[in-house]
Scaffold this motif. Structure first.
Motif, short mmCIF file in Angstrom:
data_model
loop_
_atom_site.label_atom_id
_atom_site.label_comp_id
_atom_site.label_asym_id
_atom_site.label_seq_id
_atom_site.Cartn_x
_atom_site.Cartn_y
_atom_site.Cartn_z
N LEU A 33 -19.05 -17.73 -2.56
CA LEU A 33 -18.47 -17.04 -1.42
C LEU A 33 -16.99 -17.36 -1.24
N ILE A 34 -16.61 -18.61 -1.47
CA ILE A 34 -15.20 -18.99 -1.34
C ILE A 34 -14.36 -18.25 -2.38
N VAL A 35 -14.85 -18.18 -3.61
CA VAL A 35 -14.11 -17.47 -4.66
C VAL A 35 -14.04 -15.98 -4.36
N LEU A 36 -15.14 -15.38 -3.89
CA LEU A 36 -15.13 -13.96 -3.55
C LEU A 36 -14.16 -13.67 -2.39
N MET A 37 -14.18 -14.50 -1.36
CA MET A 37 -13.29 -14.29 -0.23
C MET A 37 -11.83 -14.43 -0.66
N THR A 38 -11.55 -15.37 -1.54
CA THR A 38 -10.19 -15.55 -2.05
C THR A 38 -9.77 -14.32 -2.86
N ALA A 39 -10.67 -13.82 -3.69
CA ALA A 39 -10.36 -12.64 -4.50
C ALA A 39 -10.11 -11.42 -3.63
N VAL A 40 -10.91 -11.23 -2.60
CA VAL A 40 -10.73 -10.08 -1.71
C VAL A 40 -9.41 -10.19 -0.96
N ASN A 41 -9.07 -11.37 -0.49
CA ASN A 41 -7.79 -11.55 0.20
C ASN A 41 -6.62 -11.28 -0.75
N ALA A 42 -6.75 -11.70 -2.00
CA ALA A 42 -5.71 -11.42 -3.00
C ALA A 42 -5.60 -9.92 -3.24
N LEU A 43 -6.74 -9.24 -3.32
CA LEU A 43 -6.74 -7.79 -3.52
C LEU A 43 -6.07 -7.07 -2.35
N ILE A 44 -6.34 -7.52 -1.14
CA ILE A 44 -5.69 -6.93 0.03
C ILE A 44 -4.17 -7.07 -0.08
N GLN A 45 -3.72 -8.23 -0.50
CA GLN A 45 -2.28 -8.45 -0.63
C GLN A 45 -1.68 -7.59 -1.75
N LEU A 46 -2.44 -7.40 -2.84
CA LEU A 46 -1.96 -6.55 -3.94
C LEU A 46 -1.87 -5.09 -3.53
N ILE A 47 -2.89 -4.61 -2.84
CA ILE A 47 -2.91 -3.21 -2.39
C ILE A 47 -1.90 -3.00 -1.28
N GLY A 48 -1.83 -3.95 -0.39
CA GLY A 48 -0.93 -3.86 0.75
C GLY A 48 -1.70 -3.54 2.02
N PRO A 49 -1.63 -4.41 3.00
CA PRO A 49 -2.37 -4.18 4.25
C PRO A 49 -2.00 -2.86 4.92
N GLU A 50 -0.75 -2.44 4.78
CA GLU A 50 -0.33 -1.18 5.41
C GLU A 50 -1.04 0.02 4.80
N ARG A 51 -1.37 -0.03 3.53
CA ARG A 51 -2.11 1.07 2.89
C ARG A 51 -3.55 1.12 3.40
N ILE A 52 -4.14 -0.03 3.59
CA ILE A 52 -5.50 -0.09 4.13
C ILE A 52 -5.50 0.44 5.56
N ASP A 53 -4.49 0.06 6.33
CA ASP A 53 -4.38 0.57 7.70
C ASP A 53 -4.19 2.09 7.71
N ARG A 54 -3.48 2.62 6.74
CA ARG A 54 -3.22 4.07 6.67
C ARG A 54 -4.52 4.87 6.53
N VAL A 55 -5.49 4.33 5.81
CA VAL A 55 -6.78 5.01 5.67
C VAL A 55 -7.42 5.19 7.05
N GLY A 56 -7.33 4.18 7.88
CA GLY A 56 -7.87 4.28 9.23
C GLY A 56 -7.18 5.35 10.06
N GLU A 57 -5.88 5.46 9.91
CA GLU A 57 -5.14 6.47 10.66
C GLU A 57 -5.54 7.89 10.22
N ILE A 58 -5.73 8.09 8.92
CA ILE A 58 -6.14 9.40 8.41
C ILE A 58 -7.55 9.75 8.88
N ALA A 59 -8.44 8.76 8.93
CA ALA A 59 -9.83 8.99 9.32
C ALA A 59 -9.96 9.45 10.76
N ALA A 60 -8.92 9.29 11.56
CA ALA A 60 -8.98 9.66 12.97
C ALA A 60 -8.90 11.16 13.19
#
Length: 182
Positions: A33-60
């Motif tokens: 679980l620690i390794v998975l959580m670290t990998a997911v956090n790294a993926l978020i940083q690679l993709i960019g939190p603002e891009r993830i947030d943008r999906v939410g704005e479009i879904a509205a």
């Protein structure tokens, strides 16, 4: 005297068994679980939190094609990237009328993908582990079950999202009618 000794052995055995379970968790699921959580956090940083947030704005949006985005894609991404309970915060980008339905969809999806993505809801991994143990005792594979469980979960959250959105609209309509007539 023998009964007292047997009771004492049972009592200590109970804690020894608890210790064995604890050691198995520390050497098994917790590092995973620690390794998975670290990998997911790294993926978020690679993709960019603002891009993830943008999906939410479009879904509205209010169009029909927004339904799968709002009640399948957004809850999946929220659960995958933010995990339980942080996933529910993605609803902040939605208008008030969609928030209850998004929450229903997201909260309903924190269990189905555990066989594939245990980092989503590590507090409930024991539920999946129990199911997995039973499936393995039957000599069946876990991969097919994990995939089917996750896919059925997507269908269920889509239905729940739409139904909850409709129920919310009806309830708010009644509340507005009562407020207007009072």
């Amino acid at each position: 005297m023998q009964a007292l000794a047997t009771a004492a052995e049972w009592f200590i055995g109970l804690f020894q068994q608890g210790g064995d379970v604890f050691v198995s968790l520390v050497t098994g699921i917790i590092p995973l679980l620690i390794v998975l959580m670290t990998a997911v956090n790294a993926l978020i940083q690679l993709i960019g939190p603002e891009r993830i947030d943008r999906v939410g704005e479009i879904a509205a949006g209010d169009k029909v094609w927004h339904y799968p985005l709002r009640y399948i894609v957004l809850p999946f991404l929220a659960c995958f990237f933010l995990t339980n309970p942080m996933a529910y915060t993605m609803g902040r980008f939605l208008p008030e009328k969609f928030k209850p339905a998004f929450y229903d969809a997201a909260v309903s999806y924190v269990h189905p993908p555990l066989g594939l993505f245990p980092h989503i809801n590590p507090g409930e991994i024991f539920v999946w582990a129990g199911i997995a143990a039973g499936i393995q005792q039957l000599g069946l594979g876990l991969g097919d079950l994990a995939i089917r469980y996750a896919l059925v979960g997507l269908v269920v959250i889509f239905i729940r999202g739409i139904v909850t959105e409709r129920i919310t609209a009806i309830m708010w309509g009644r509340r507005e009618a009562e407020a207007g007539g009072a």
